[in-house]
Design an enzyme around this catalytic site. Structure first.
Site, PDB file in Angstrom:
ATOM      1  CB  CYS B 410      -0.962  -0.022   1.172  1.00  0.00           C
ATOM      2  SG  CYS B 410      -0.170  -0.215   2.767  1.00  0.00           S
ATOM      3  CG  HIS B 454      -4.745   0.203   3.569  1.00  0.00           C
ATOM      4  ND1 HIS B 454      -3.929  -0.531   2.742  1.00  0.00           N
ATOM      5  CD2 HIS B 454      -5.697   0.763   2.762  1.00  0.00           C
ATOM      6  CE1 HIS B 454      -4.359  -0.414   1.509  1.00  0.00           C
ATOM      7  NE2 HIS B 454      -5.441   0.368   1.491  1.00  0.00           N
ATOM      8  CG  ASP B 470      -6.939   1.680  -1.216  1.00  0.00           C
ATOM      9  OD1 ASP B 470      -5.735   1.680  -1.544  1.00  0.00           O
ATOM     10  OD2 ASP B 470      -7.402   0.962  -0.304  1.00  0.00           O
TER      11      ASP B 470
END
Lengths: 327, 655
Positions: B410, B454, B470
């Protein structure tokens, strides 16, 4: 317990009442007949030095846990603190209900240690890590187990002949962690006999014979001669073997064999001259013991009484007791 | 006097010290732990064979230890160097333990060192381990007592075990009632421990260790149903300044933009969810909140970018209540200054990425959303790979990642995406937080672990405000739809087996209860608990009275236990004693020469004829029960006797 002891101290006549209910506050307490049960009135508890150190460490841990706002450490500290504090009950319970039923003993000579056989009973519970101590004596560790019936051997030093009062015994325990000391004083009303101490060496006793006869009888060298030995102070001068002595540096005396081996010895208080009272007792004690070892009969003549002639353990004990109890 | 401790004492002591060192091992260096354990083993062997440790070596080790600690930690004080020193000294103390005194000193020191292991973590399992390690410590003290050889080793372990069990109520009471410090007495506790969880800087690659950390980060209880996984974005921090390698929440040495008191405006466009978060201590200011929180909870504030923070660091378990709306519009207006901040890029880095973004902008013109789509398409179709073990990046991290390695997690995606957006002229920022979580059906709460950490992005689109994007989802949709555990480890990970997951849920419920009941018991909770029992926490006299009263009650219980004796003898003896007690009240005492039956006969002589007859009968039957048969009397016969003895109630004495 100590708290209630202090409360009863407040009234004017409190002290007497206090001592009545808490006799063990007095070290030299009144002696009491056996059996004695250790009950809560006579058991005292204080932390040991190690217990105080432990308390300080607990405090440090507490402050550390609070300072770091650490609840797990705080819980651990309170748990350890509670456990160690509860060990106080363990110490108390270890003593409570312990019974001293009787004391068995064998007489010894003055100067030796007399071994007291303490017959203790733990009312069904095992009591581990106890110790007994008296003011003059040593400390002896022991445990009382429910299935064991042996006496606890406790050696007490003796100094003088005669009746020895058993001193107040301190029975204590630091079980289980050594943080608290619980103790109790027991002063049994019992005496043990201490025999007089025998002198190391000295002249042999004369056999019982008619004194007049003895005095006139010439010392027949060929009849009774059994050997020579070194002169010891107190040997009669007429026994000295002058001829043999001349060849040596030390004088020697003749050893005489009694004509009749079965003839009893006469151990006479009045026949010993030149010694003080205690020395006479010591010499008579030695003679009595030697006669017993030799399996002879003997007669003991003391100022007030005469024992025997007889032999055997009972006679020995009677003679030694009489000697022990001479004023 | 022979004061040398017995072998059993030394064995137990060595066990205690070994356990203590092991409990400290997680935060000690291996080059300290292993030699200490080896030294302990050597000494244990030496003691068995009556060898004393060489004096010179002892001295050398004693000098070496503080040098090592100072050399590595730079100081002797503080939690880490302190625990290293304590463990070392404890083992060195064993080297010179030859007498009972030394054993006691070592045990006291070991107890202290054991407690300090809890300063590094307060988990339930660790606490239980430490309590268990107290057992050999206390058993050492038991074994040190004279006469302890009279009992088996098992019993000298059982004695402290029973005492520990019996002390639990006492300990809990003290735990509840001991006043907590409102401020520490010294130092700033825990200043030297690593912060945990998301931090307010991000260098791609550095939360990889967090992503494999399974420990809980926080737990969420929702008032209503749990939102779907794709909505479970918990924002903790936004990062707007990039220096080419690392993203910062604020430009170093400048005013913290995230702490500007006034939050960007929020327009709610959907349902509102209420929930309560219990956050594990992080030693940070950041608080996670579900996108997008409406109002700050007590003791907390919003930053400009609507992340939640607390002026006091979260040093212990922290509970807070929030409500959030998953459908919202945030910050429809962006000032010029803010625009400049969110377009900042370091000069002289990543030329290829800039060129790519420039080409997108020229193609899309003012249609910002089309640029976002371009970027996401790149991630989806450009051969990117999701992995927790990405290859290292060079100076131009974004270029290297986008055009060379194309593997990462991420952080890499969020970082490069935000860079591309800014380079294309779209204000953008990094958001750090947690995503997903595991719903515990038994406990009805959402468990979010550190591995759920995250990073994603937010872009500002004119007319829409800040929109969450995202980029990781474009590469690895399972990360969002199934959770971090599956994305990180593959779907067939052994710990995804249903029954194991169920077990983990159960264990987590226990841990949660421990955290809430014990670890989270702070001054505030203490106050409310005391108040509910009618104790006024502000009045120290009231607190002292209740503390004293409860201690007195427990002390009384202990006293009762220590005075309590199990009745001696069999049932018949006990029944006889009951009868004898009743007779004593009438003034009859059995003297020591009298047998039980003779006593009853003697008493009977003083009673009226019916009562006398009754008593004589009892006496006769007692004799029969006791002496008539070699076999033990039947319990029925004894019960009958006992019953009749109880019926015997003499009224008065006939003189």
């Amino acid at each position: 317990m100590i708290g209630s002891a202090l409360r009863s101290l407040t009234p004017a006549n409190g002290l007497r009442r206090l001592l009545k209910h808490h006799p063990s506050l007095l070290l030299r307490r009144q002696s009491e007949p056996l059996p004695v049960t250790l009950d809560r009135r006579r058991i005292y508890i204080l932390p040991t030095g190690f217990g105080l150190v432990f308390a300080v460490i607990l405090l440090v841990m507490l402050i550390g846990a609070l300072n770091y706002n650490n609840n797990a450490a705080l819980l651990l500290t309170t748990l350890l603190g509670a456990t160690t504090a509860q060990s106080m009950y363990g110490a108390f319970r270890n003593l409570k209900g312990l019974r001293l039923l009787s004391i068995r003993t064998q007489p010894v000579e003055a100067g030796q240690h007399i071994v007291l056989g303490l017959h203790l009973q733990g009312s069904g519970r095992a009591r581990i890590g106890l110790s007994v101590r008296s003011v003059p004596g040593l400390t002896q560790n022991f445990s009382v187990l429910p299935e064991a019936h042996d006496d606890i051997k406790y050696a007490l030093p003796t100094e003088r002949r005669g009746w020895l009062d058993i001193p107040a015994l301190n029975i204590e325990t630091r079980w289980p962690f050594g943080l608290f000391r619980a103790w109790s004083w027991v002063h049994p009303a019992a005496q043990v006999l201490v025999y007089p101490c025998a002198e190391r060496a000295g002249p042999d006793p004369d056999p019982i014979t008619d004194e007049a006869d003895n005095a006139q009888k010439p010392l027949d060298e060929d009849d009774d001669f059994a050997g020579l030995r070194d002169y010891r102070p107190g040997d009669p001068p007429r026994r000295i073997a002058w001829k043999s002595s001349a060849k040596r540096e030390q004088p020697v005396v003749r050893l005489l064999l009694s004509r009749d081996e079965k003839q009893p010895w006469r151990l006479d208080w009045h026949a010993i001259h030149g010694l003080d009272k205690e020395m006479r007792i010591m010499r008579l004690t030695r003679w009595v013991r030697e006669a017993d070892v030799a399996g002879r009969q003997w007669e003991l003549r003391l100022p007030e009484q005469t024992l025997g002639p007889d032999q055997g353990p009972a006679h020995l004990h009677a003679c030694l007791q009489a000697l022990a109890l001479l004023p | 006097m022979n004061d040398r401790p017995s072998q059993r004492v030394f064995d137990l002591l060595s066990l205690t010290v070994g356990l203590t060192v092991l409990l400290h091992a997680p935060h000690l260096r291996w080059w300290l732990t292993l030699p200490l354990l080896a030294l302990l083993g050597l000494r244990w062997h030496g003691f068995r064979h009556h060898q004393s440790f060489p004096r010179l070596l002892k001295l050398a080790l004693l000098l070496l230890l503080p040098l090592l600690v100072i050399g590595y930690y730079g100081n002797l004080f503080g939690r880490l160097p302190g625990s290293a020193l304590a463990c070392g000294l404890l083992v060195l103390k064993l080297l010179e333990t030859e007498r009972a005194r030394d054993v006691r000193a070592a045990i006291v020191f070991a107890a202290f060192t054991l407690m300090s292991a809890l300063l590094f973590g307060q988990q339930l399992w660790l606490t239980i381990m430490v309590v268990l390690a107290l057992l050999p410590a206390l058993a050492t003290l038991v074994a040190l007592q004279a006469g302890s050889t009279d009992i088996a080793l098992r019993q000298s372990l059982l004695t402290p075990a029973w005492l520990l069990l019996a002390s639990i109520p006492f300990a809990l009471l003290a735990f509840v009632l001991i006043p907590r410090l409102s401020s520490p007495l010294w130092g700033a506790p825990g200043a030297d421990t690593a912060r945990t969880g998301i931090s307010d800087t991000m260098t791609p690659g550095n939360i990889a260790t967090l992503l494999v950390d399974d420990s809980p980060a926080f737990r969420v209880s929702f008032d209503g149903p749990v939102p779907p996984r794709a909505q479970r974005y918990f924002r903790a921090v936004t990062m707007g300044y990039f220096d080419g390698r690392t993203w910062y929440a604020a430009r170093p040495n400048s005013v913290h933009i995230t702490r500007r008191p006034k939050a960007q405006k929020l327009i709610i466009q959907g349902p509102v969810l209420g929930y309560q978060i219990t956050l594990m201590p992080t030693r940070q200011h950041l608080l996670p909140a579900l996108d997008m929180p409406l109002k700050p909870a007590p003791e907390t504030r919003f930053s400009f970018s609507r992340t939640l923070w607390r002026p006091k660091i979260v040093g212990s378990l922290f509970h807070y209540r929030l409500s959030s709306s998953p459908e919202y519009r945030l910050g429809t207006h962006l000032s010029r200054r803010e625009t400049r901040i969110y377009l900042q890029l370091p000069a002289g880095f990543d030329p290829r990425a800039r060129a790519l973004a420039e080409s997108w902008r020229q193609a899309a013109g003012q249609r910002s959303w089309a640029i976002v789509q371009d970027a996401l398409r790149l991630y989806h179709d450009g051969g990117f790979r999701y992995t927790l073990l990405p290859p290292p990046l060079g100076r131009n991290t974004v270029d290297d990642f986008l055009f060379d390695t194309r593997a990462g997690f991420c952080e890499h995606y969020a970082s490069s995406f935000t860079f591309l957006m800014r380079a294309a002229g779209i204000p953008a920022r990094i958001v750090g937080g947690y995503q997903g979580g595991f719903y515990n059906r038994l406990g009805r709460y959402l468990l979010v672990r550190q591995s759920d950490a995250h990073t994603w992005s937010e872009v500002w689109i004119s007319g829409h405000g800040w929109i969450r994007v995202d980029p990781t989802a474009a590469v690895q949709p399972q990360r969002i739809s199934l959770g971090a555990g599956i994305a990180n480890a593959g779907s067939d990970a052994w710990y995804q087996v249903p029954w194991l997951r169920d077990l983990r849920s159960r264990i987590d419920i226990v841990n949660r209860a421990w955290d809430q009941a014990v670890i989270g018991f702070n001054a505030l909770r203490q106050k409310s608990l005391l108040t509910s029992f009618g104790v006024d926490p502000g009045n120290w006299l009231s607190v002292a009275t209740s503390l004293g009263a409860s201690i007195a009650v427990l002390f009384g219980l202990g006293l009762w236990w220590s005075l309590y004796e199990t009745a001696e003898g069999d049932r018949l003896s006990r029944a006889y004693r009951q009868l004898a007690r009743r007779l004593r009240r009438l003034g009859f005492e059995r003297n020591s020469a009298e047998d039980p039956a003779a006593f009853l006969d003697r008493v009977a002589d003083h009673l009226n004829p019916t009562e006398a007859q009754h008593l004589q009968q009892l006496s006769k039957r007692y004799q029969k029960l006791r002496y008539a048969s070699i076999q033990a009397p039947s319990s029925l016969a004894i019960r009958n006797w006992q019953h009749d003895a109880r019926q015997f109630r003499p009224g008065s004495v006939v003189e």
